[in-house]
Structures are given as structure tokens and as C-alpha cells.
Motif scaffolding. Structure first.
Motif, PDB file in Angstrom:
ATOM      1  N   LEU C  99      46.876  33.298  47.834  1.00 43.79           N
ATOM      2  CA  LEU C  99      46.372  34.516  47.042  1.00 43.79           C
ATOM      3  C   LEU C  99      45.159  34.740  47.319  1.00 43.79           C
ATOM      4  N   SER C 100      44.237  33.477  47.404  1.00 39.33           N
ATOM      5  CA  SER C 100      42.727  33.601  47.301  1.00 39.33           C
ATOM      6  C   SER C 100      42.467  34.169  48.858  1.00 39.33           C
ATOM      7  N   ALA C 103      43.084  38.024  48.801  1.00 41.89           N
ATOM      8  CA  ALA C 103      42.076  38.781  47.975  1.00 41.89           C
ATOM      9  C   ALA C 103      40.902  38.838  48.748  1.00 41.89           C
ATOM     10  N   THR C 125      42.329  42.905  45.514  1.00 48.24           N
ATOM     11  CA  THR C 125      43.045  42.793  44.645  1.00 48.24           C
ATOM     12  C   THR C 125      44.699  43.374  44.812  1.00 48.24           C
ATOM     13  N   ALA C 128      46.113  41.157  47.520  1.00 52.74           N
ATOM     14  CA  ALA C 128      46.871  39.902  46.833  1.00 52.74           C
ATOM     15  C   ALA C 128      48.334  40.120  46.035  1.00 52.74           C
ATOM     16  N   TYR C 152      47.649  35.434  37.754  1.00 51.05           N
ATOM     17  CA  TYR C 152      47.510  35.805  39.073  1.00 51.05           C
ATOM     18  C   TYR C 152      46.444  36.835  39.507  1.00 51.05           C
ATOM     19  N   ALA C 156      42.763  37.164  41.484  1.00 52.55           N
ATOM     20  CA  ALA C 156      42.635  37.761  42.760  1.00 52.55           C
ATOM     21  C   ALA C 156      41.300  38.913  42.543  1.00 52.55           C
ATOM     22  N   GLY C 183      39.014  30.642  43.657  1.00 57.90           N
ATOM     23  CA  GLY C 183      40.461  31.049  43.402  1.00 57.90           C
ATOM     24  C   GLY C 183      41.580  29.739  43.254  1.00 57.90           C
TER      25      GLY C 183
END
Lengths: 194, 194, 194
Positions: C99-100, C103, C125, C128, C152, C156, C183
Motif C-alpha cells: 500500500l505504501s 501511494a 492515493t 494505492a 487504509y 495512503a 505507512g
């Protein structure tokens, strides 16, 4: 776009983000939900148009006024409990103006990159009603344009068609003025009869 | 695209707009709803493909035949009460041909701009089934491709794969003929077993 | 992107395709449904970003590693019954890292083509969380980002903002390291607080 058009375009972004925020409140979304719905409502139609035109990144990303304007509209709707029934006549007038400007600008931009009249009407309409359709899809509603009982999308088609007619006959400025005037009047009639 | 391919591509646009219109009728949409669903069904797959390819505005906007063809299919479905069970064998054959042509054209276009084989199969499939998926989303149905019980999407993947194989082995024309023939036969078998 | 970033980006594709597959299993989709959901989950966010950036075909189509990685993640989820509650700590750590990275990469790419800071945060964002939103829409769920109870999307936004801050202040590498570290830590805290 000239300054007046840009200002009205941004008024449309602000008002539609605000309107998106009132829908987000009705669905009891959290702040992030407000932001997603507000940005989608305010910028979605123009984003779809610019992605289809394939002429560089969307105006909503290159012009630094767009995202802040959408955030401002969303923020106001998050902080204040504004609901559509409370909307004043001034508000409805601005909303009608924004719809008409979006349809007119979308048609102009499409012809400006060399595409034809039907694509211009199609993309003018998408500019005007696309953001609301994305908002409805995200919130699991059947998009309002599929049952155009409020004559929102039909007015957008007419505005875009008048705009295209103006450009095609060599009277772009008169066409834009006529298109937006017609759009505002038809929206007011539709609300009044509604 | 050569003339035969363009004609079949447009047959696909017409038939899918018509099919979209029959779905709009079942959902009792108004004229605007018919138009949205008809245009999305007929042009949606090609629009997604062309937006992903990033090689200029979509063919549906630059070629003046596409929007009128989609409008014509939608208009016929609005005026006449055609429902899928009534479809004749000729109709099903044309539908199978259109699906196969769309998958084949999508794969061709993707390799034509220099992308690889897997993207070509992916975009061929999206061309063939994307419009129907957008239609289903707009109407709040789970898209039919997620439960491919009618083997629609699977046939599209196979057609696109045969097309890619033909191009990769240096037999593009034979590949296209084989891909479309295979697609039509498989669709007929799927309907017959259905 | 350097090699480490590409590897983490692909880890994100694999994990999100796998996660999409577990959702497809819960909804009892067939193989084709797994593939659609797996590809949408793994590649959707980057596809939306690249289509909005309008700088050539999406990386998911031009880099030959992306589609196979998404197919591999989907295939594992189709063959093995992995469900989110079973996920080990290692798995959650990789998910937080992906996720990190998404982003951070999304924000980097956006500034890399000359766009501003707010668009960079927006597209970081979207990179992500966009794939998950498409997956939710296809499956007729209200997208999880609209009720960001699991923090979540908020994480992001923060990661993309730190990345932008790093680039804007002339410390791109330190910014990326700080963004991704932050993150991952925030995701771990969010999971732990549950």
C-alpha cells in the motif's frame, strides 16, 4: 477558455462537490467518504472528457484551481448540514448555470481538438452529468441519468447541441451565450414544473 | 482495419446497442436511459481499449460511423419491442461474429501499437466484453463476466489468443480468419448446449 | 523506478491479486471471475493513474512483468483456499508495504511528469486504493474507501503527502524512505488497534 468560462466552470466544480457532500452526509460517510464523493462529483465529468480526448493530462490536474475548489465544496458540506431541499433560488440558479457551462465547455473542447459534432454533443453531456454518474455508481445507486425525470441530462444534451450549432455556423460566442441561457431557462422551468 | 473488419466491427456496435436497448426496456428506462445504455453497450469496450492504448482519441469518436451506428441500434430497440428470446438464429450468428470480431480487432490494435501478447489478449477481451460490463455496472447488476456461465468472455479470450498467435507466427490474415471462425463456432456450440 | 521500487510495486500487484482472489472465492465466482477480480485488484489503481497522466500506455501493459504477476496472484488464490483471517503477520507486513509503495510510486510518477503537489497526492492515493475500489464496484459493494474504518485510504494519503514533501524539499530518497516507513508503521498500528 476565457476567464468568465473558467470562473463558471469552477463554480460548477464547487457546487457539485457541495452537492456530492450532501449526498455523502445522507449516506453517513466519514471524512474520507466525503472527499471521494466530493472530488468524484466535482471533477469526474471533466476527467472522463479529458481522458477520452487524449490531449494531455486533464485540466483538473494541470490547472491548480480545480482540486482545491473541489476540496472547498466538500469541506463546506462536511462542516455545515446543507441539504438540497434548503437550497435557495440563488443556489438552483448557480446549479443550472454550472450544468449549462459544463455542457457548453465540454462541447467546445471536443470541437477544439478537431473532433466532430456528435462526439462534441456526447462529451459535452458526459462533462455535465459524468461526475454525478460516478458518484451514483460509487454509492450503489442506479445513476440518475438512466431515469432522467428531472431533465438534467436532457438539458445538457440540448445545451451541447446549441453550442455545436454555434461553432458549426461560425457564431461561437453567440452560440455559447444562447446555449447557456437556454440551459438555465430550461432548468428553471423543469424545477418549477417538477 | 480493412473494410470487412470495419463493417463487422460496426455490426457489433449496432447489435450490442440493440441488445443494450432490450435490457433498458426490461428495466423500464426512459429514452435517455436507452441512449446511455445503448451507447455504453455498443461503444464501451472499444473506448476502454483506446483509452488504455493512449494512441489518440478513441475510434468511436474519430470515425464518424460509430456514434450514429450505436444510436441507430438503440433507436430500433426503443421503437420495437425486441427481446432476446425472440432472437432468430441469424441474430445469434451475427452476435457471435461481432463478439469474435471485437476480440480479434482489440488484439490486433494492441499489437499494432507495439504492445506485447498478454496485453493484446487482455485488451482483445476487454474490447469484446467491456461494453456489456459497463452496462451491467450502470444497471447495478454484477457484471455477467464474473460468472461466465454463457462462455461469452472465455470465447473472447480464446479468439484474442488465436489472433495473437497468428500475428506472432507471421500469419496475421490466416490467424484472424481462424480466430473469428473458432469464436463463432464456439459461441454456437455454447448456445446449443446452453 | 529503481529496482527495489519495481520489486515492491510487483509485490503489491501479487498481494492485491491474491486478496482479490480471496474475495472472488467468497463470492463463489468461476475461474473467469477470479481472473477479472484479480487483474482489477492488482492492476486497477496503476491503470487509472496512468490513464489520467496521459503519458503513454500504462506500465501494466508495457512492462511484461505486471500481467503475469497479477495472474500468478490470482492463480494461487484460485488453487489454495487462503482467507484473510489466516493471514500471517508477514502477510500483513507485505500488504502494508505494498500500500505504501503504491501511494509513494503514484505520487512520484505524477510529479515526474510535471504535475503539482495536490494532483500527486490525489494520484498516489488512487494508485494505492483504486484497484480495490474497482473490485468493490464490480462485486456490487460500496467501495471500502467510502467508510475508511480500517484507515487504509487515510494512510495512503499520508504516505503520498510525505513523498510529495520529500520531493518538494529536495530530499526525494529520504522522503520515499520516510513515507513508506510511516505507512507501514501506521498500518501496523491500525491493524493492532483493529
Amino acid at each position: 477558455m476565457d476567464t468568465a468560462t473558467t470562473v463558471l466552470d469552477l463554480v460548477g466544480v464547487f457546487l457539485n462537490a457541495l452537492l456530492g457532500g450532501t449526498v455523502a452526509r445522507r449516506d453517513r460517510l466519514d471524512l474520507f467518504g466525503f472527499l471521494v464523493i466530493g472530488i468524484a462529483s466535482g471533477l469526474g465529468g471533466g476527467l472522463i472528457r479529458d481522458v477520452l480526448l487524449q490531449h494531455g493530462p486533464p485540466a483538473a490536474l494541470t490547472d491548480p484551481a480545480y482540486i482545491p475548489t473541489a476540496l472547498a465544496g466538500t469541506g463546506v458540506a462536511f462542516l455545515l448540514d446543507i441539504s438540497p431541499p434548503d437550497w435557495s433560488r440563488a443556489f438552483k440558479f448557480l446549479d443550472a448555470a454550472a450544468l449549462s457551462v459544463w455542457a457548453s465547455v465540454g462541447a467546445q473542447k471536443t470541437m477544439g481538438v478537431g473532433l466532430g459534432r456528435l462526439p462534441a454533443i456526447l462529451l459535452g453531456t458526459i462533462t455535465a452529468v459524468g461526475g454525478g454518474a460516478i458518484r451514483d455508481l460509487l454509492l450503489q445507486r442506479v445513476p440518475a441519468v438512466l431515469q432522467d425525470t428531472r431533465w438534467y441530462a436532457s438539458v445538457a444534451v440540448l445545451v451541447a447541441a446549441v453550442e455545436v450549432l454555434g461553432i458549426a455556423t461560425g457564431f461561437p460566442v453567440a452560440g455559447t451565450v444562447a446555449a447557456i441561457t437556454l440551459g438555465v431557462l430550461l432548468r428553471i422551468v423543469a424545477e418549477w414544473r417538477g
